[in-house]
Design a protein around this motif. Structure first.
Motif, PDB file in Angstrom:
ATOM      1  N   VAL A 161      -1.994 -15.352 -16.059  1.00 62.60           N
ATOM      2  CA  VAL A 161      -0.669 -15.445 -16.671  1.00 62.60           C
ATOM      3  C   VAL A 161       0.395 -15.674 -15.586  1.00 62.60           C
ATOM      4  N   GLY A 162       0.260 -15.004 -14.428  1.00 63.68           N
ATOM      5  CA  GLY A 162       1.242 -15.135 -13.365  1.00 63.68           C
ATOM      6  C   GLY A 162       1.330 -16.545 -12.817  1.00 63.68           C
ATOM      7  N   THR A 165       2.729 -18.916 -15.641  1.00 66.82           N
ATOM      8  CA  THR A 165       4.168 -18.805 -15.902  1.00 66.82           C
ATOM      9  C   THR A 165       4.996 -19.324 -14.718  1.00 66.82           C
ATOM     10  N   SER A 169       7.489 -22.334 -15.073  1.00 64.85           N
ATOM     11  CA  SER A 169       8.888 -22.104 -14.694  1.00 64.85           C
ATOM     12  C   SER A 169       9.412 -23.247 -13.846  1.00 64.85           C
ATOM     13  N   LEU A 244      13.216 -16.813 -17.396  1.00 68.53           N
ATOM     14  CA  LEU A 244      12.349 -15.807 -18.018  1.00 68.53           C
ATOM     15  C   LEU A 244      10.909 -15.950 -17.529  1.00 68.53           C
ATOM     16  N   LEU A 245      10.434 -17.178 -17.424  1.00 70.98           N
ATOM     17  CA  LEU A 245       9.074 -17.402 -16.937  1.00 70.98           C
ATOM     18  C   LEU A 245       8.928 -16.961 -15.487  1.00 70.98           C
ATOM     19  N   THR A 248       8.720 -13.199 -15.359  1.00 71.36           N
ATOM     20  CA  THR A 248       7.404 -12.788 -15.841  1.00 71.36           C
ATOM     21  C   THR A 248       6.351 -12.974 -14.762  1.00 71.36           C
ATOM     22  N   SER A 249       6.403 -14.099 -14.068  1.00 66.80           N
ATOM     23  CA  SER A 249       5.413 -14.371 -13.023  1.00 66.80           C
ATOM     24  C   SER A 249       5.524 -13.370 -11.882  1.00 66.80           C
ATOM     25  N   ILE A 251       6.366 -10.217 -12.103  1.00 70.91           N
ATOM     26  CA  ILE A 251       5.704  -8.992 -12.559  1.00 70.91           C
ATOM     27  C   ILE A 251       4.182  -9.168 -12.539  1.00 70.91           C
ATOM     28  N   MET A 252       3.708 -10.306 -12.999  1.00 75.09           N
ATOM     29  CA  MET A 252       2.264 -10.550 -13.044  1.00 75.09           C
ATOM     30  C   MET A 252       1.664 -10.622 -11.636  1.00 75.09           C
TER      31      MET A 252
END
Length: 384
Positions: A161-162, A165, A169, A244-245, A248-249, A251-252
């Motif tokens: 996911v990281g 995203t 992004s 936002l992406l 998110t990345s 955090i991942m």
């Protein structure tokens, strides 16, 4: 215990990768030099990893490319005067590399080899298909795909996911900034004076460029602007999605496995090195396809030691002195009027042996004697 951790899964002190995200965000200075080209390249729309992707998240939209300041553009016949050199014109001339009092003459025209029956070429200014920038971009795409495959092989869903995203992004941000150059065009075919110009740099270099009104307007006297593919509202939506992406990345990445963090860190390390190399070794001229124009260097003289010498070379080439007055290059006193008139006469006679500096000194000396020494020499001489 050894000097360095060797086992990722042991209870002993081991490598930590909490600062991995720094590798992803540093490097903005390396990408900034070629940012106009990065955002104008179609390859940049593909999802990929890019050092410092936050550099693309600019809420401001530039409507023209950065111009070179402290440069005078003077129409030899038209009398128009501009105080900056457009971005694409500087790609051809690279004003920063000119020596003080250097003189050059160019002939500028359209490249009509592929459009013989047309008055203008159909090819626009664009990014070169085969360039180091596009090669690095394609390489980053394959590296991103490789990281996604590796994350799947080791069953690291968080890293999957990281990477996804982060790549998306970059793609969304690139799409929001995607643009193409728009050059000024004439809307009428009325008769106009010859469009030849003189470029004067702050260091005293002079460049004479000969060309017709259409080509001169596109590069020098008109404004090169950015034509964006998305309207403002759509751009803001893609910017928000990219932000936002990106968060998110981050955090991942911070919660992915250590093996995956090593792989991602290595990828960003390589990409940072590649973009630093691009910034250091490749000038923007090597990225943009300027084959729309043909620029022939007719004269180059870097032997002039002062402004009078290079000014005489330009007057001899243009056979005119009006542009000197329009650009306020010479002091506005009778002595310089006399010198300019004499220079004009010798230019029309094509007298290459005329001593421009010697005559200037004689005329100014006589002027100072007539003024009884009331005017300081530095106030009437451009070579002091």
């Amino acid at each position: 215990m050894g000097w360095f951790p060797v086992d990722l899964d042991s209870e002993e002190p081991k490598w930590h990768f909490e600062i991995l995200i720094l590798l992803a965000v540093i490097g903005s200075s390396a990408t900034q030099k070629h940012m106009p080209a990065i955002t104008a390249s179609a390859f940049g729309l593909f999802p990929r990893l890019l050092p410092a992707p936050e550099a693309l998240l600019d809420t401001r939209r530039l409507y023209r490319l950065p111009s070179v300041q402290n440069v005078d553009i003077i129409g030899i016949r038209s009398g128009v005067v501009f105080t900056e050199l457009n971005y694409f014109a500087n790609l051809l001339h690279k004003i920063e590399d000119l020596k003080p009092y250097e003189f050059r003459t160019y002939n500028l025209s359209y490249n009509l080899r592929d459009d013989i029956e047309k008055s203008k070429p159909s090819r626009p200014i664009r990014i070169k298909t085969i360039s180091l920038l596009n090669i690095i971009t394609v390489l980053s795409i394959f590296m991103s795909v490789g990281l996604l495959v590796f994350a799947g092989v080791i069953h690291d869903g968080v890293a999957l996911v990281g990477v996804g995203t982060m790549a998306l992004s970059t793609s969304a941000a690139s799409l929001s900034a995607y643009w193409s150059p728009k050059l000024s065009e004439r809307t009428q075919n009325a008769e106009v004076p010859p469009a030849d110009i003189v470029i004067r740099t702050r260091s005293g270099a002079l460049i004479v460029v000969r060309g017709d009104e259409d080509v001169i307007r596109e590069l020098y006297t008109g404004m090169d602007s950015c034509q964006y593919n998305l309207p403002e509202t759509a751009r803001q939506i893609f910017l928000a999605a990219s932000t936002l992406l990106l968060m998110t990345s981050v955090i991942m990445f911070s919660n992915s496995s250590e093996r995956m963090q090593i792989a991602v860190g290595a990828a960003y390390f390589i990409l940072n090195v590649l973009y630093w190399g691009l910034a250091l070794l490749v000038e923007p001229r090597g990225v943009w396809d300027m084959s729309r124009f043909e620029l022939d260097n007719l004269t180059k003289n870097d032997d002039s030691k002062n402004m009078t010498e290079v000014l005489w070379l330009a007057i001899r080439e243009t056979e005119s002195i009006k542009w000197v007055r329009w650009a306020n290059i010479a002091p506005k006193i009778h002595a310089w009027d006399d010198w300019l008139n004499e220079a004009h006469k010798n230019a029309l006679r094509r007298d290459d042996g005329w001593d421009a500096v010697g005559r200037k000194n004689e005329i100014i000396a006589e002027y100072l004697r007539n003024q009884n020494g009331e005017v300081k020499h530095s106030a009437v001489d451009i070579d002091h």
